[in-house]
Write an enzyme that holds these catalytic residues in place. Structure first.
Site, PDB file in Angstrom:
ATOM      1  N   LYS A 253       0.814  -1.195   0.000  1.00  0.00           N
ATOM      2  CA  LYS A 253       0.000   0.000   0.000  1.00  0.00           C
ATOM      3  C   LYS A 253       0.856   1.256   0.000  1.00  0.00           C
ATOM      4  O   LYS A 253       0.445   2.315  -0.440  1.00  0.00           O
ATOM      5  CB  LYS A 253      -0.891   0.024   1.245  1.00  0.00           C
ATOM      6  CG  LYS A 253      -1.950  -1.042   1.301  1.00  0.00           C
ATOM      7  CD  LYS A 253      -2.736  -0.851   2.621  1.00  0.00           C
ATOM      8  CE  LYS A 253      -3.757  -1.923   2.835  1.00  0.00           C
ATOM      9  NZ  LYS A 253      -4.438  -1.745   4.162  1.00  0.00           N
TER      10      LYS A 253
ATOM     11  N   ILE B   2       9.613   2.603  -0.389  1.00  0.00           N
ATOM     12  CA  ILE B   2      10.828   2.515   0.422  1.00  0.00           C
ATOM     13  C   ILE B   2      11.566   1.195   0.196  1.00  0.00           C
ATOM     14  O   ILE B   2      10.943   0.138   0.093  1.00  0.00           O
ATOM     15  CB  ILE B   2      10.485   2.737   1.919  1.00  0.00           C
ATOM     16  CG1 ILE B   2      11.756   2.912   2.751  1.00  0.00           C
ATOM     17  CG2 ILE B   2       9.616   1.648   2.497  1.00  0.00           C
ATOM     18  CD1 ILE B   2      11.507   3.626   4.064  1.00  0.00           C
TER      19      ILE B   2
ATOM     20  N   ASP C   6      14.953  -0.979   1.713  1.00  0.00           N
ATOM     21  CA  ASP C   6      16.092  -1.003   2.659  1.00  0.00           C
ATOM     22  C   ASP C   6      17.139  -2.029   2.239  1.00  0.00           C
ATOM     23  O   ASP C   6      18.064  -1.707   1.524  1.00  0.00           O
ATOM     24  CB  ASP C   6      15.684  -1.069   4.138  1.00  0.00           C
ATOM     25  CG  ASP C   6      14.591  -2.062   4.450  1.00  0.00           C
ATOM     26  OD1 ASP C   6      14.541  -3.108   3.792  1.00  0.00           O
ATOM     27  OD2 ASP C   6      13.811  -1.790   5.379  1.00  0.00           O
ATOM     28  N   THR C   7      17.003  -3.290   2.632  1.00  0.00           N
ATOM     29  CA  THR C   7      18.041  -4.252   2.230  1.00  0.00           C
ATOM     30  C   THR C   7      17.953  -4.594   0.743  1.00  0.00           C
ATOM     31  O   THR C   7      18.899  -5.116   0.163  1.00  0.00           O
ATOM     32  CB  THR C   7      17.898  -5.575   3.005  1.00  0.00           C
ATOM     33  OG1 THR C   7      16.631  -6.146   2.678  1.00  0.00           O
ATOM     34  CG2 THR C   7      17.999  -5.358   4.490  1.00  0.00           C
ATOM     35  N   GLY C   8      16.813  -4.333   0.142  1.00  0.00           N
ATOM     36  CA  GLY C   8      16.613  -4.663  -1.260  1.00  0.00           C
ATOM     37  C   GLY C   8      16.140  -6.092  -1.467  1.00  0.00           C
ATOM     38  O   GLY C   8      15.920  -6.538  -2.589  1.00  0.00           O
ATOM     39  N   LYS C   9      15.937  -6.795  -0.357  1.00  0.00           N
ATOM     40  CA  LYS C   9      15.523  -8.199  -0.444  1.00  0.00           C
ATOM     41  C   LYS C   9      14.127  -8.329  -1.066  1.00  0.00           C
ATOM     42  O   LYS C   9      13.899  -9.149  -1.957  1.00  0.00           O
ATOM     43  CB  LYS C   9      15.529  -8.797   0.971  1.00  0.00           C
ATOM     44  CG  LYS C   9      15.718 -10.283   0.996  1.00  0.00           C
ATOM     45  CD  LYS C   9      15.920 -10.783   2.415  1.00  0.00           C
ATOM     46  CE  LYS C   9      14.578 -11.043   3.066  1.00  0.00           C
ATOM     47  NZ  LYS C   9      14.679 -11.556   4.433  1.00  0.00           N
ATOM     48  N   THR C  10      13.224  -7.490  -0.591  1.00  0.00           N
ATOM     49  CA  THR C  10      11.861  -7.494  -1.132  1.00  0.00           C
ATOM     50  C   THR C  10      11.889  -7.153  -2.619  1.00  0.00           C
ATOM     51  O   THR C  10      11.223  -7.794  -3.434  1.00  0.00           O
ATOM     52  CB  THR C  10      10.989  -6.455  -0.398  1.00  0.00           C
ATOM     53  OG1 THR C  10      11.017  -6.752   0.991  1.00  0.00           O
ATOM     54  CG2 THR C  10       9.562  -6.478  -0.885  1.00  0.00           C
TER      55      THR C  10
ATOM     56  N   LYS D 228      16.892   3.356   2.287  1.00  0.00           N
ATOM     57  CA  LYS D 228      17.514   3.445   3.614  1.00  0.00           C
ATOM     58  C   LYS D 228      18.972   3.027   3.541  1.00  0.00           C
ATOM     59  O   LYS D 228      19.291   2.035   2.897  1.00  0.00           O
ATOM     60  CB  LYS D 228      16.791   2.519   4.588  1.00  0.00           C
ATOM     61  CG  LYS D 228      15.623   3.158   5.246  1.00  0.00           C
ATOM     62  CD  LYS D 228      15.163   2.326   6.435  1.00  0.00           C
ATOM     63  CE  LYS D 228      13.732   2.687   6.759  1.00  0.00           C
ATOM     64  NZ  LYS D 228      13.183   1.887   7.841  1.00  0.00           N
TER      65      LYS D 228
ATOM     66  N   ASP E 282       3.273   3.391   6.468  1.00  0.00           N
ATOM     67  CA  ASP E 282       2.514   3.114   7.695  1.00  0.00           C
ATOM     68  C   ASP E 282       3.364   2.512   8.799  1.00  0.00           C
ATOM     69  O   ASP E 282       4.473   2.022   8.582  1.00  0.00           O
ATOM     70  CB  ASP E 282       1.386   2.126   7.391  1.00  0.00           C
ATOM     71  CG  ASP E 282       1.929   0.699   7.218  1.00  0.00           C
ATOM     72  OD1 ASP E 282       2.878   0.515   6.443  1.00  0.00           O
ATOM     73  OD2 ASP E 282       1.425  -0.224   7.891  1.00  0.00           O
TER      74      ASP E 282
END
Ligand code: HPA
Ligand code: MG
Length: 226
Positions: A77, A144, A146-150, A174, A202
């Site tokens: 979202k 966003i 961060d680790t780029g894993k997603t 991040k 969120d």
């Protein structure tokens, strides 16, 4: 507040870098929903700055891929505000440069956070058939990274539909030490490793209705914890 340096990912311009010691602006300087008064600590990136930066990203994107029709894949979202504003700026720039570009918008819903912690797995919890991506130029729009894993898992998922090209726009990246995955091609801001909310980001579904990107307070973390 910030400076601009080359991205750790590509060596290209990697967004406005917000330094570790940036405390954000005092809440007194801006307006925000009164019900969040105790729940946020500072205004980290004001809404107007987000908009101005997004306009510039739209121009980068148009310069690179603006000669071909595009499918924008909005990651829900958290990405809905950024995606909506980015697509608006792309449309305005098309009109102003007399280009006739078809921009189609598709959605995918991911969930990987509980409270302010990343959970182990990537959950794709809302995705229709993405076969419309086949042979197309795809722009993934994510709030966003961060680790780029997603992002890495999402890219793998998208690439299975054989698009012609895939680019990623991320509003925030991040600065984390454990980068394991993929980073965006277009970055709005590089921020310290802090939990931020607002502009559709969120904390357990709260704060999406806040226009600025803000730092959540300890009170806020406890109040909305699950
Ligand atoms: N805020 C909200 N959602 C997030 C964040 C964050 O800082 N990082 C990853 N998902
Ligand atoms: Mg979330």
């Amino acid at each position: 507040m910030a400076e601009c340096v080359p991205s750790r990912a590509t060596g290209m311009e990697g967004g406005i870098v917000i330094k570790d010691d940036w405390p954000g602006y005092s809440l007194e300087l801006f307006t925000y929903p009164e019900h969040y008064r105790e729940d946020i600590e500072s205004v980290y990136i004001p809404h107007g700055v987000i908009m101005d930066r997004t306009e510039r990203l739209a121009r980068h994107i148009m310069d690179d891929i603006g000669d071909h029709d595009m499918v924008v894949l909005c990651v829900l979202k958290g990405g809905y505000k950024f995606c909506s504003d980015l697509v608006e700026f792309i449309k305005v720039q098309c009109r102003n440069s007399n280009k006739h570009l078809e921009t189609r918008v598709e959605f995918i819903r991911l969930k990987s956070y509980l409270n302010d912690q990343s959970t182990e797995d990537l959950h794709i919890i809302g995705s229709q058939d993405l076969s419309v991506l086949r042979g197309k130029n795809v722009l993934i729009v994510e709030a966003i990274v961060d680790t780029g894993k997603t992002m890495k898992a999402l890219l793998k998922h998208v690439e299975a539909f054989e698009p012609k090209m895939v680019k990623v726009a991320g509003l925030l990246v991040k600065r984390v030490s454990n980068v394991v995955g993929s980073l965006p091609d277009y970055v709005g801001f590089e921020i310290p490793n802090r939990f931020v909310v607002g502009y559709a980001l969120d904390y357990n579904e709260y704060f999406r209705d806040l226009n600025h990107i803000c730092v959540i307070s300890e009170i806020g973390k406890v109040k909305y914890k699950i």
